[in-house]
Scaffold this motif. Sequence first.
Motif, PDB file in Angstrom:
ATOM      1  N   MET A   1       0.836  -1.195   0.000  1.00  0.00           N
ATOM      2  CA  MET A   1       0.000   0.000   0.000  1.00  0.00           C
ATOM      3  C   MET A   1       0.880   1.258   0.000  1.00  0.00           C
ATOM      4  N   ILE A   2       0.361   2.313  -0.620  1.00  0.00           N
ATOM      5  CA  ILE A   2       1.086   3.586  -0.627  1.00  0.00           C
ATOM      6  C   ILE A   2       0.171   4.652  -0.039  1.00  0.00           C
ATOM      7  N   ILE A   3       0.688   5.391   0.939  1.00  0.00           N
ATOM      8  CA  ILE A   3      -0.080   6.479   1.528  1.00  0.00           C
ATOM      9  C   ILE A   3       0.537   7.794   1.074  1.00  0.00           C
ATOM     10  N   LEU A   4      -0.261   8.614   0.411  1.00  0.00           N
ATOM     11  CA  LEU A   4       0.194   9.943   0.006  1.00  0.00           C
ATOM     12  C   LEU A   4      -0.243  10.924   1.083  1.00  0.00           C
ATOM     13  N   VAL A   5       0.714  11.572   1.738  1.00  0.00           N
ATOM     14  CA  VAL A   5       0.394  12.582   2.733  1.00  0.00           C
ATOM     15  C   VAL A   5       0.535  13.936   2.046  1.00  0.00           C
ATOM     16  N   ILE A   6      -0.603  14.592   1.864  1.00  0.00           N
ATOM     17  CA  ILE A   6      -0.591  15.800   1.038  1.00  0.00           C
ATOM     18  C   ILE A   6      -1.025  17.041   1.824  1.00  0.00           C
ATOM     19  N   GLY A   7      -0.736  18.210   1.245  1.00  0.00           N
ATOM     20  CA  GLY A   7      -1.128  19.475   1.858  1.00  0.00           C
ATOM     21  C   GLY A   7      -0.165  20.575   1.450  1.00  0.00           C
ATOM     22  N   VAL A   8      -0.483  21.788   1.825  1.00  0.00           N
ATOM     23  CA  VAL A   8       0.376  22.918   1.457  1.00  0.00           C
ATOM     24  C   VAL A   8       1.695  22.852   2.223  1.00  0.00           C
ATOM     25  N   SER A   9       2.624  23.669   1.796  1.00  0.00           N
ATOM     26  CA  SER A   9       3.914  23.749   2.470  1.00  0.00           C
ATOM     27  C   SER A   9       3.723  24.117   3.944  1.00  0.00           C
ATOM     28  N   GLY A  10       4.342  23.371   4.829  1.00  0.00           N
ATOM     29  CA  GLY A  10       4.255  23.667   6.255  1.00  0.00           C
ATOM     30  C   GLY A  10       3.071  23.003   6.953  1.00  0.00           C
ATOM     31  N   SER A  11       2.266  22.247   6.210  1.00  0.00           N
ATOM     32  CA  SER A  11       1.111  21.592   6.840  1.00  0.00           C
ATOM     33  C   SER A  11       1.543  20.393   7.692  1.00  0.00           C
ATOM     34  N   GLY A  12       2.787  19.954   7.499  1.00  0.00           N
ATOM     35  CA  GLY A  12       3.305  18.869   8.343  1.00  0.00           C
ATOM     36  C   GLY A  12       3.517  17.559   7.600  1.00  0.00           C
ATOM     37  N   LYS A  13       3.603  17.612   6.284  1.00  0.00           N
ATOM     38  CA  LYS A  13       3.732  16.367   5.494  1.00  0.00           C
ATOM     39  C   LYS A  13       4.956  15.541   5.900  1.00  0.00           C
ATOM     40  N   SER A  14       6.104  16.221   6.026  1.00  0.00           N
ATOM     41  CA  SER A  14       7.328  15.488   6.360  1.00  0.00           C
ATOM     42  C   SER A  14       7.262  14.949   7.786  1.00  0.00           C
ATOM     43  N   THR A  15       6.815  15.803   8.703  1.00  0.00           N
ATOM     44  CA  THR A  15       6.739  15.407  10.115  1.00  0.00           C
ATOM     45  C   THR A  15       5.787  14.222  10.298  1.00  0.00           C
ATOM     46  N   ILE A  16       4.577  14.362   9.799  1.00  0.00           N
ATOM     47  CA  ILE A  16       3.561  13.318   9.981  1.00  0.00           C
ATOM     48  C   ILE A  16       3.916  12.079   9.153  1.00  0.00           C
ATOM     49  N   GLY A  17       4.347  12.321   7.900  1.00  0.00           N
ATOM     50  CA  GLY A  17       4.689  11.192   7.029  1.00  0.00           C
ATOM     51  C   GLY A  17       5.772  10.322   7.629  1.00  0.00           C
ATOM     52  N   LYS A  18       6.796  10.975   8.171  1.00  0.00           N
ATOM     53  CA  LYS A  18       7.923  10.238   8.754  1.00  0.00           C
ATOM     54  C   LYS A  18       7.453   9.440   9.975  1.00  0.00           C
ATOM     55  N   GLN A  19       6.678  10.098  10.844  1.00  0.00           N
ATOM     56  CA  GLN A  19       6.221   9.402  12.068  1.00  0.00           C
ATOM     57  C   GLN A  19       5.282   8.251  11.742  1.00  0.00           C
ATOM     58  N   LEU A  20       4.449   8.464  10.722  1.00  0.00           N
ATOM     59  CA  LEU A  20       3.524   7.405  10.309  1.00  0.00           C
ATOM     60  C   LEU A  20       4.328   6.208   9.779  1.00  0.00           C
ATOM     61  N   ALA A  21       5.294   6.489   8.927  1.00  0.00           N
ATOM     62  CA  ALA A  21       6.117   5.413   8.358  1.00  0.00           C
ATOM     63  C   ALA A  21       6.873   4.685   9.467  1.00  0.00           C
ATOM     64  N   ASP A  22       7.426   5.437  10.402  1.00  0.00           N
ATOM     65  CA  ASP A  22       8.168   4.808  11.514  1.00  0.00           C
ATOM     66  C   ASP A  22       7.263   3.890  12.320  1.00  0.00           C
ATOM     67  N   SER A  23       6.044   4.384  12.605  1.00  0.00           N
ATOM     68  CA  SER A  23       5.158   3.584  13.462  1.00  0.00           C
ATOM     69  C   SER A  23       4.715   2.309  12.751  1.00  0.00           C
ATOM     70  N   LEU A  24       4.676   2.352  11.423  1.00  0.00           N
ATOM     71  CA  LEU A  24       4.256   1.163  10.654  1.00  0.00           C
ATOM     72  C   LEU A  24       5.448   0.298  10.228  1.00  0.00           C
ATOM     73  N   HIS A  25       6.652   0.839  10.441  1.00  0.00           N
ATOM     74  CA  HIS A  25       7.880   0.206   9.926  1.00  0.00           C
ATOM     75  C   HIS A  25       7.826   0.109   8.397  1.00  0.00           C
ATOM     76  N   TRP A  26       7.332   1.168   7.785  1.00  0.00           N
ATOM     77  CA  TRP A  26       7.276   1.275   6.335  1.00  0.00           C
ATOM     78  C   TRP A  26       8.381   2.219   5.872  1.00  0.00           C
ATOM     79  N   GLU A  27       8.605   2.202   4.570  1.00  0.00           N
ATOM     80  CA  GLU A  27       9.556   3.134   3.979  1.00  0.00           C
ATOM     81  C   GLU A  27       8.930   4.528   3.936  1.00  0.00           C
ATOM     82  N   PHE A  28       9.757   5.547   4.129  1.00  0.00           N
ATOM     83  CA  PHE A  28       9.276   6.920   3.985  1.00  0.00           C
ATOM     84  C   PHE A  28       9.996   7.584   2.812  1.00  0.00           C
TER      85      PHE A  28
END
Length: 161
Positions: A1-28
């Motif tokens: 599965m691929i999760i696209l974390v989207i939004g404007v600049s500064g909405s938190g894509k990198s922060t949330i995307g990274k934490q989500l990937a870490d918690s799932l042990h998925w690639e970020f």
Amino acid sequence: MIILVIGVSGSGKSTIGKQLADSLHWEFSDADSFHSQENIEKMRNGIPLTDADRMPWLQDLQAAIKQWLQENKNVVLACSALKASYRQMLVLDKERIKIVYLKGSFQEIEQRLRSRRHHYMSAELLQSQFDILEEPTDAIKVDISDTPEHIVQHIRVSLEI
Ligand SMILES: Nc1ncnc2c1ncn2[C@@H]1O[C@H](COP(=O)(O)OP(=O)(O)OP(=O)(O)O)[C@@H](O)[C@H]1O
Ligand SMILES: O=C(O)[C@H](O)[C@@H](O)[C@H](O)[C@H](O)CO
């Protein structure tokens, strides 16, 4: 599965995307790292990207997504994907690619961008991001004023993963 974390600049894509990937042990993966030097220079100089600037970037992202699907990889991709037409290029498989939209007000995001350092994307470019934003209707919507931990939990519950 691929999760696209989207939004404007500064909405938190990198922060949330990274934490989500870490918690799932998925690639970020961060779509920022797919930008050409020319695009980065433009943004660094406070010039918003055009559709034409974004096209090769979206094509590269599309190729990466194709590859991940072929390899059956689980990946979280942080990617602005502000317009419906951009998302259309990336969602190559509706079953296996899900969108998480990080929603927040201009004021809240501007404040976050102003306190963020060492990034080529300035608060001055934020209005241009909101100007072209077409909010997705087929996405998991997340309120960015929540803590990253809660947001990650909410996404996992919504996707049942
Ligand atoms: N839920 C949150 N609560 C508080 N601060 C947050 C939250 N999410 C992100 N931040 C902070 O907001 C700032 C912007 O976040 P981040 O860099 O992840 O956004 P982004 O969407 O990836 O930005 P860009 O598209 O410009 O790369 C960072 O300083 C980050 O630490
Ligand atoms: O489509 C765009 O205008 C760009 O992708 C930007 O959104 C930035 O790359 C990103 O948000 C900053 O890191």
